[in-house]
Design an enzyme around this catalytic site. Structure first.
Site, PDB file in Angstrom:
ATOM      1  N   ARG A 142       0.811  -1.221   0.000  1.00 13.09           N
ATOM      2  CA  ARG A 142       0.000   0.000   0.000  1.00 13.09           C
ATOM      3  C   ARG A 142       0.850   1.279   0.000  1.00 13.09           C
ATOM      4  NH1 ARG A 142      -5.275  -1.010   0.192  1.00 13.09           N
ATOM      5  NH2 ARG A 142      -6.095  -2.821   1.311  1.00 13.09           N
ATOM      6  N   ASP A 173      -7.506   4.939  -5.718  1.00 13.04           N
ATOM      7  CA  ASP A 173      -6.378   5.762  -5.287  1.00 13.04           C
ATOM      8  C   ASP A 173      -5.107   5.409  -6.061  1.00 13.04           C
ATOM      9  OD1 ASP A 173      -7.687   7.367  -3.423  1.00 13.04           O
ATOM     10  OD2 ASP A 173      -7.547   5.834  -1.863  1.00 13.04           O
ATOM     11  N   ASP A 202     -14.007  -4.228  -3.786  1.00 12.27           N
ATOM     12  CA  ASP A 202     -15.033  -3.314  -3.271  1.00 12.27           C
ATOM     13  C   ASP A 202     -16.057  -2.899  -4.330  1.00 12.27           C
ATOM     14  OD1 ASP A 202     -13.442  -3.501  -1.075  1.00 12.27           O
ATOM     15  OD2 ASP A 202     -12.649  -1.468  -1.174  1.00 12.27           O
TER      16      ASP A 202
HETATM   17  P1  FBP Z   1      -8.474  -1.982  -2.047  1.00 11.89           P
HETATM   18  O1  FBP Z   1      -8.791  -2.929  -3.175  1.00 11.89           O
HETATM   19  O2  FBP Z   1      -9.177  -0.688  -2.197  1.00 11.89           O
HETATM   20  O3  FBP Z   1      -7.018  -1.838  -1.844  1.00 11.89           O
HETATM   21  O4  FBP Z   1      -9.072  -2.572  -0.711  1.00 11.89           O
HETATM   22  C1  FBP Z   1      -9.749  -3.748  -0.558  1.00 11.89           C
HETATM   23  C2  FBP Z   1     -10.002  -4.027   0.891  1.00 11.89           C
HETATM   24  O5  FBP Z   1     -10.235  -5.408   1.000  1.00 11.89           O
HETATM   25  C3  FBP Z   1     -11.153  -3.248   1.554  1.00 11.89           C
HETATM   26  O6  FBP Z   1     -12.413  -3.862   1.310  1.00 11.89           O
HETATM   27  C4  FBP Z   1     -10.768  -3.293   2.999  1.00 11.89           C
HETATM   28  O7  FBP Z   1     -11.347  -2.244   3.750  1.00 11.89           O
HETATM   29  C5  FBP Z   1      -9.276  -3.146   2.940  1.00 11.89           C
HETATM   30  O8  FBP Z   1      -8.876  -3.696   1.697  1.00 11.89           O
HETATM   31  C6  FBP Z   1      -8.557  -3.852   4.055  1.00 11.89           C
HETATM   32  O9  FBP Z   1      -7.213  -3.516   4.013  1.00 11.89           O
HETATM   33  P2  FBP Z   1      -6.018  -4.417   4.511  1.00 11.89           P
HETATM   34  O10 FBP Z   1      -5.786  -5.456   3.476  1.00 11.89           O
HETATM   35  O11 FBP Z   1      -4.872  -3.467   4.564  1.00 11.89           O
HETATM   36  O12 FBP Z   1      -6.396  -5.018   5.815  1.00 11.89           O
END
Ligand code: FBP
Length: 551
Positions: A142, A173, A202
Site C-alpha cells: 500500500r 487511489d 469493493d
Molecule cells: P483496495 O482494493 O481498495 O485496496 O481494498 C480492498 C479491501 O479489502 C477493503 O475492502 C478493505 O477495507 C481493505 O482492503 C482492508 O485492508 P487491509 O488489506 O490493509 O487489511
C-alpha cells in the site's frame, strides 16, 4: 511443489478473450474526453494527459510487427481474485507484439519500484500462477506513489531495465497515482508510458466505461456462499441472529450484491443511511423492529448484512470521523502528540480536542469502538473501516433496545447473536470464470495500449454481461474519471469513487423486496463457485451488473 487437484485442473483453463483481441487488433479513437467534474482544475494539473480520446479495440487486418518492449507491472493495494490473470494477459499480449518482449514485476507493491526491488516474470515462472487467486506472484503493498522523489527513483530502475511501459493494477487511489505518474513522465519526456487496470473487490471503481472492477465477482460469490450456509444454519437451529459485516470500504456494493444473491432478513446500505440522514438510533430501531416482528411469528433467528463502511455514513459519525481525520492527519502536530500519550489517556485527550457535538458522540461510543476510530489511517488518509467492529456495536445496541422493548411488553422473543466479518475469505479465492476471463482480457488490452504508445489510460473491457466473445475492449483516459476531493486536509485530483446509487436498478430491486425478505424466510443458497458445468451456473457475473444492464 504439490498442488491441489483443483489447482491442477484449473491450470489448464484457457481464459476467454473478446473476439476483437484474438487476432490482429486495430485502435479506433472516439470522442475527446472531459473529467467528470472540476474540468478547469484537472486540465491545469494534467496538461499532457487531459482530454485524450476514448479508444476502442476492433478486429484489424494487419498483425502488429512491433519492436520488443520491456514492461513493468505493479500490484497495488488489497488483493482481488484475478490479479495473476491480468499479469498473464499482459505477458501473453506483449509476447504476441514481439516474442523478445520482457515483463518485470516490481515486488511488494509500488514500494518495489522506488526500492528497485524487481524480478523478471518468465513463462516458466508464470505457469504456476495462471488462473490462481492471490497476489503472491510478485506481492502487493500500500505504499503510495505521490512524491516526485519517488517518481525519479522509479525512473532510474525503469531506465536501467529499459522498461518502456508500467502497468499499475490497483483501485481508485492507486490509479489516481498512476495517472499522476503518467503525467509526470510525459511532462519530462521520460519515455515511459503508464497504464492502469481497475482492481478492487469493493466494486467502487466503476463508471460508464469501467463496468466493474475485477475481483468483485469472485469475492462476492465467496461471501454469498458463506452467507447462504449461515442462513441454512440459522434456519435449522432457529436460535441465532447472525450479524455479518462485509468488506467494501465506504461503498456497499459488496453488501448489496451479496443480498441480491442470498435474500437475507436485513441489509443495511450505507449510501441509503446517508441519504436519509439516519442516526445510529434509527438504524437500531429498524433492526430491532424486524427482530421483534420475526419473534412474534416464532422466528427467533435471522441474518443481517452490514457494510463495513457504515459508520462513516451515519451523519453524526461521519462528522466525527471527518474531525478525527483532520486531527490525526499523518505528520500533523496533533498526531505526533497523540502517539506519545499513554494509551489509557488517549480517548480522553481526543475527546478534549473535538468540537462539542463530535466529542459527545465520541464519548457515547463503547471504548473499543472509539479506540478503533483513532487507529492509524491507511496510506491514503482513510480511516481503516475494516478494523471497526460495527457488527458488534449494532448487535449490542439492538440488544439494549430489545431489553427496553421487553420491559415495555413489546418484545417477547429471544435474541442470541453470532458475529462474523467476511473480507479476507474472498480476496484471494481462485477467480471465477468471469474474473479469470475479465482479468486476462484487461491485461491483454493493456498490452495493446502499450504497443500503441498510449499513456495515462486505464484498460477497459465492457459489455460484460454478454458472452466474452462480444466484450468490448479499449482504453479510457484516467483524467476522465477525476474530480477534486479533500484528502489529508487538502484538495487533490482523485478518481471519483462509485458508491451505490439509490436510483439504480440493483438498489431498487433490494428496496422492493426487502420487507418480504425481512419477515418471510426466503433465503437463497448460492453454493460454492463452480468452474465447470452449465454456463448459467459457471460463467454468469453479478446480479448487480445484470440489473444495471437491464436498467
Ligand atoms: P483496495 O482494493 O481498495 O485496496 O481494498 C480492498 C479491501 O479489502 C477493503 O475492502 C478493505 O477495507 C481493505 O482492503 C482492508 O485492508 P487491509 O488489506 O490493509 O487489511
Amino acid at each position: 511443489m504439490t498442488i491441489s487437484a483443483l489447482q491442477k485442473a484449473r491450470a489448464q483453463y484457457q481464459p476467454k478473450l473478446p473476439k476483437s483481441l484474438k487476432g490482429a487488433v486495430k485502435l479506433v479513437d472516439g470522442a475527446a474526453t472531459e473529467s467528470v467534474a472540476d474540468q478547469a482544475e484537472i486540465k491545469e494539473l494534467f496538461p499532457n494527459t487531459y482530454g485524450m480520446p476514448l479508444i476502442t479495440l476492433e478486429e484489424g487486418s494487419e498483425a502488429a510487427n512491433l519492436p520488443a518492449v520491456n514492461v513493468g507491472v505493479i500490484l497495488s493495494g488489497g488483493q482481488a481474485p484475478g490479479g495473476h490473470n491480468v499479469i498473464s494477459g499482459i505477458f501473453d499480449g506483449i509476447k504476441k507484439l514481439n516474442a523478445d518482449s520482457k515483463l518485470y514485476g516490481f515486488l511488494g507493491g509500488p514500494g518495489g519500484l522506488v526500492d528497485h526491488d524487481y524480478m523478471e516474470i518468465t513463462a516458466e515462472y508464470l505457469e504456476g500462477y495462471r488462473n490462481t487467486g492471490g497476489f503472491d506472484i510478485i506481492g502487493s503493498g500500500r505504499t503510495k506513489l505521490e512524491e516526485e522523489a519517488q517518481y525519479d527513483k522509479g525512473l532510474e530502475v525503469l531506465k536501467k531495465l529499459d522498461i518502456k511501459a508500467l502497468v499499475i493494477i490497483g483501485g481508485d487511489d492507486s490509479n489516481t497515482n498512476a495517472c499522476v505518474l503518467a503525467e509526470y513522465y510525459a511532462a519530462k519526456d521520460a519515455g515511459v508510458q503508464v497504464i492502469g487496470c481497475p482492481k478492487t473487490i469493493d466494486g467502487d471503481l466503476k463508471n460508464e466505461m469501467i463496468e466493474t472492477s475485477f475481483g468483485f465477482d469472485t469475492a462476492v460469490k465467496v461471501y454469498a456462499e458463506l452467507i447462504g450456509n449461515i442462513q441454512r444454519d440459522a434456519n435449522s437451529a432457529k436460535k441465532y441472529w447472525h450479524f455479518i459485516k462485509l468488506m467494501g470500504r465506504s461503498a456497499s456494493h459488496i453488501g448489496l450484491e451479496a443480498a441480491l444473491q442470498t435474500q437475507p432478513n436485513i441489509t443495511l446500505i450505507s449510501e441509503e443511511v446517508a441519504e436519509k440522514k439516519q442516526t445510529l438510533g434509527e438504524i437500531v430501531d429498524y433492526m430491532a423492529g424486524i427482530v421483534a416482528q420475526r419473534a412474534a411469528n416464532g422466528d427467533n433467528f435471522g441474518v443481517a448484512l452490514i457494510p463495513e463502511g457504515l459508520v462513516e455514513f451515519v451523519p453524526e459519525m461521519k462528522a466525527l470521523i471527518a474531525e478525527l481525520n483532520d486531527l490525526l492527519a499523518e505528520g500533523s502536530d496533533a498526531e505526533k502528540e497523540f502517539k506519545i500519550i499513554q494509551k489509557s489517556h488517549r480517548l480522553e485527550w481526543v475527546a478534549g480536542k473535538l468540537s462539542a457535538d463530535a466529542s459527545a458522540v465520541f464519548q457515547s461510543l463503547p471504548p473499543t469502538i472509539a479506540t478503533q476510530l483513532t487507529l492509524d489511517r491507511d496510506p491514503h488518509g482513510n480511516v481503516q473501516v475494516s478494523l471497526i467492529e460495527t457488527e458488534k456495536l449494532l448487535g449490542e445496541m439492538v440488544k439494549a433496545k430489545l431489553d427496553d422493548m421487553k420491559a415495555a411488553g413489546e418484545f417477547k422473543g429471544k435474541f442470541g447473536t453470532q458475529y462474523h466479518f467476511f473480507g479476507y475469505e474472498g480476496r484471494c479465492a481462485a477467480p471465477s470464470n468471469f474474473d479469470a476471463d475479465y482479468c486476462y482480457s484487461l491485461g491483454y488490452t493493456a498490452s495493446v495500449l502499450i504497443g500503441a504508445g498510449k499513456t495515462g489510460y486505464m484498460s477497459s473491457v465492457r459489455n460484460t454481461t454478454a458472452p466474452a466473445d462480444e466484450w468490448i475492449a479499449g482504453g479510457v483516459p484516467v483524467t476522465m474519471m477525476m474530480n477534486m476531493e479533500k484528502r489529508h486536509g487538502h484538495m487533490k485530483p482523485v478518481i471519483q469513487k462509485a458508491l451505490v446509487e439509490l436510483d439504480g436498478a440493483p438498489f431498487k430491486y433490494l428496496a422492493a423486496n426487502r420487507d418480504a425478505w425481512a419477515i418471510g424466510t426466503e433465503y437463497l443458497y448460492p453454493g460454492p463457485i463452480q468452474y465447470w458445468g452449465p454456463t448459467e451456473v459457471c460463467d454468469l457475473t453479478t446480479v448487480t451488473l445484470k440489473l444495471e444492464k437491464e436498467g
